[in-house]
Write an enzyme that holds these catalytic residues in place. Sequence first.
Site, PDB file in Angstrom:
ATOM      1  N   SER A   1       0.849  -1.197   0.000  1.00 52.45           N
ATOM      2  CA  SER A   1       0.000   0.000   0.000  1.00 52.45           C
ATOM      3  C   SER A   1       0.878   1.237   0.000  1.00 52.45           C
ATOM      4  O   SER A   1       1.999   1.217   0.535  1.00 52.45           O
ATOM      5  CB  SER A   1      -0.858   0.012   1.267  1.00 52.45           C
TER       6      SER A   1
ATOM      7  N   TYR B   1      -0.609  -0.555  10.153  1.00 50.44           N
ATOM      8  CA  TYR B   1      -0.909  -0.977   8.776  1.00 50.44           C
ATOM      9  C   TYR B   1       0.270  -0.639   7.858  1.00 50.44           C
ATOM     10  O   TYR B   1       0.745  -1.481   7.094  1.00 50.44           O
ATOM     11  CB  TYR B   1      -2.181  -0.271   8.305  1.00 50.44           C
TER      12      TYR B   1
HETATM   13  N1  NAD Z   1      -8.797  -0.529  -1.244  1.00 53.60           N
HETATM   14  C1  NAD Z   1      -7.741   0.273  -1.169  1.00 53.60           C
HETATM   15  O1  NAD Z   1      -7.830   1.481  -1.418  1.00 53.60           O
HETATM   16  C2  NAD Z   1      -6.369  -0.292  -0.828  1.00 53.60           C
HETATM   17  C3  NAD Z   1      -5.289   0.586  -0.832  1.00 53.60           C
HETATM   18  C4  NAD Z   1      -4.016   0.082  -0.549  1.00 53.60           C
HETATM   19  C5  NAD Z   1      -3.844  -1.265  -0.293  1.00 53.60           C
HETATM   20  N2  NAD Z   1      -4.921  -2.095  -0.290  1.00 53.60           N
HETATM   21  C6  NAD Z   1      -4.668  -3.514  -0.025  1.00 53.60           C
HETATM   22  O2  NAD Z   1      -5.241  -4.289  -1.054  1.00 53.60           O
HETATM   23  C7  NAD Z   1      -5.724  -5.510  -0.540  1.00 53.60           C
HETATM   24  C8  NAD Z   1      -7.199  -5.663  -0.853  1.00 53.60           C
HETATM   25  O3  NAD Z   1      -7.881  -4.546  -0.355  1.00 53.60           O
HETATM   26  P1  NAD Z   1      -9.467  -4.411  -0.463  1.00 53.60           P
HETATM   27  O4  NAD Z   1      -9.796  -2.999  -0.232  1.00 53.60           O
HETATM   28  O5  NAD Z   1      -9.942  -5.089  -1.688  1.00 53.60           O
HETATM   29  O6  NAD Z   1      -9.869  -5.246   0.859  1.00 53.60           O
HETATM   30  P2  NAD Z   1     -11.197  -6.048   1.218  1.00 53.60           P
HETATM   31  O7  NAD Z   1     -11.341  -5.965   2.712  1.00 53.60           O
HETATM   32  O8  NAD Z   1     -12.342  -5.601   0.381  1.00 53.60           O
HETATM   33  O9  NAD Z   1     -10.823  -7.538   0.826  1.00 53.60           O
HETATM   34  C9  NAD Z   1      -9.942  -8.276   1.594  1.00 53.60           C
HETATM   35  C10 NAD Z   1     -10.016  -9.717   1.167  1.00 53.60           C
HETATM   36  O10 NAD Z   1      -9.204 -10.468   2.056  1.00 53.60           O
HETATM   37  C11 NAD Z   1      -9.922 -11.608   2.474  1.00 53.60           C
HETATM   38  N3  NAD Z   1      -9.480 -12.033   3.798  1.00 53.60           N
HETATM   39  C12 NAD Z   1      -9.507 -11.314   4.948  1.00 53.60           C
HETATM   40  N4  NAD Z   1      -9.031 -12.067   5.952  1.00 53.60           N
HETATM   41  C13 NAD Z   1      -8.707 -13.280   5.418  1.00 53.60           C
HETATM   42  C14 NAD Z   1      -8.180 -14.475   5.949  1.00 53.60           C
HETATM   43  N5  NAD Z   1      -7.866 -14.604   7.248  1.00 53.60           N
HETATM   44  N6  NAD Z   1      -7.979 -15.512   5.112  1.00 53.60           N
HETATM   45  C15 NAD Z   1      -8.283 -15.416   3.806  1.00 53.60           C
HETATM   46  N7  NAD Z   1      -8.783 -14.291   3.235  1.00 53.60           N
HETATM   47  C16 NAD Z   1      -9.000 -13.246   4.044  1.00 53.60           C
HETATM   48  C17 NAD Z   1     -11.371 -11.171   2.495  1.00 53.60           C
HETATM   49  O11 NAD Z   1     -12.212 -12.299   2.434  1.00 53.60           O
HETATM   50  C18 NAD Z   1     -11.412 -10.310   1.239  1.00 53.60           C
HETATM   51  O12 NAD Z   1     -11.619 -11.121   0.097  1.00 53.60           O
HETATM   52  C19 NAD Z   1      -5.429  -5.501   0.962  1.00 53.60           C
HETATM   53  O13 NAD Z   1      -4.212  -6.145   1.205  1.00 53.60           O
HETATM   54  C20 NAD Z   1      -5.319  -4.014   1.261  1.00 53.60           C
HETATM   55  O14 NAD Z   1      -4.520  -3.761   2.387  1.00 53.60           O
HETATM   56  C21 NAD Z   1      -6.186  -1.643  -0.550  1.00 53.60           C
END
Ligand code: NAD
Length: 264
Positions: free
Chosen positions: A156, A169
């Site tokens: 991120s 985080y």
């Molecule tokens: N959305 C953003 O703006 C953003 C920005 C920077 C980084 N990220 C990173 O991108 C990734 C996805 O983000 P997102 O916004 O789509 O998140 P989200 O919360 O919508 O999705 C997270 C996914 O992880 C899965 N998950 C959670 N705990 C789990 C476990 N113990 N075992 C297996 N699966 C598990 C959930 O089922 C889900 O499918 C994350 O690593 C997040 O930190 C997101």
Amino acid sequence: MAAGEAAVPLPGALLAGKVALVVGGTQGIGIGIARAFLGAGAKVVVAGRDKARMDAVVEDLTAVAGPGHVTGIQVDVLDVPANTAVVEATVAHFGALDILVTVAGVFRPAELVEVTEEDFDAQMDLNLKGTFFGVQAAARYFLADGRPGKIITVSSVAGRRAFPGSSVYGASKAAVEHLTKVFAGELAPHGINVNCLVPGSIQTPTNWLLNRPGAAEESAAGTPARRNGLLVDMGAAAVYLASGAADFVHGAALVVDGGVAAVG
Ligand SMILES: NC(=O)c1ccc[n+]([C@@H]2O[C@H](COP(=O)([O-])OP(=O)(O)OC[C@H]3O[C@@H](n4cnc5c(N)ncnc54)[C@H](O)[C@@H]3O)[C@@H](O)[C@H]2O)c1
């Protein structure tokens, strides 16, 4: 084209014949990556904790990609042996594994004085330990099978910039980028590419930072590209790193953030 150079595959066929496992593929960015992989010709496993959500995603993706291209496998990456089990189940279902993406992650915003031990452990366990053992399981499979592979981690912009409320985080995501480089160096001699996607603000249904009233507009205004990221932005970047077009790319961090990290 110089002698000995193969043609770069055309975009539509970039992942033809490949099998991809998207861990955390049942929500948000993971769905975007799974959809893009299917569009590029891969067979895809979406893996996540929640069976009902997983089944719904598989149904939606099957409606687009057609039957037989996508399946779901339930996994909790906090259970370390389950990371090996999901790799084995992928191979049992589709006959191989070529691409792993570790998308599962959690963000619990809180300033230093508010962070609980539980907040700390939840973010470190999923973002750092979950990524570590997910990559380890895939790497062991690739090495045992003597096959090249593509591994993509997800960090991120918060791992690079000091946003208030993101200490744990951000530290977990900075660590993911570091792991990615170490893994890349260890695995490159075996034809295995390990690279990292670095998202900025990506519009997903669960991104509460963007879903608060007015927050999406504010975030877009503070982004050099003047918009927030979309799932297709993440999907396209993942397809590139998963494809033969990135065969010589090892330990890279591909920032997909509309320019936020560049100007920070
Ligand atoms: N959305 C953003 O703006 C953003 C920005 C920077 C980084 N990220 C990173 O991108 C990734 C996805 O983000 P997102 O916004 O789509 O998140 P989200 O919360 O919508 O999705 C997270 C996914 O992880 C899965 N998950 C959670 N705990 C789990 C476990 N113990 N075992 C297996 N699966 C598990 C959930 O089922 C889900 O499918 C994350 O690593 C997040 O930190 C997101």
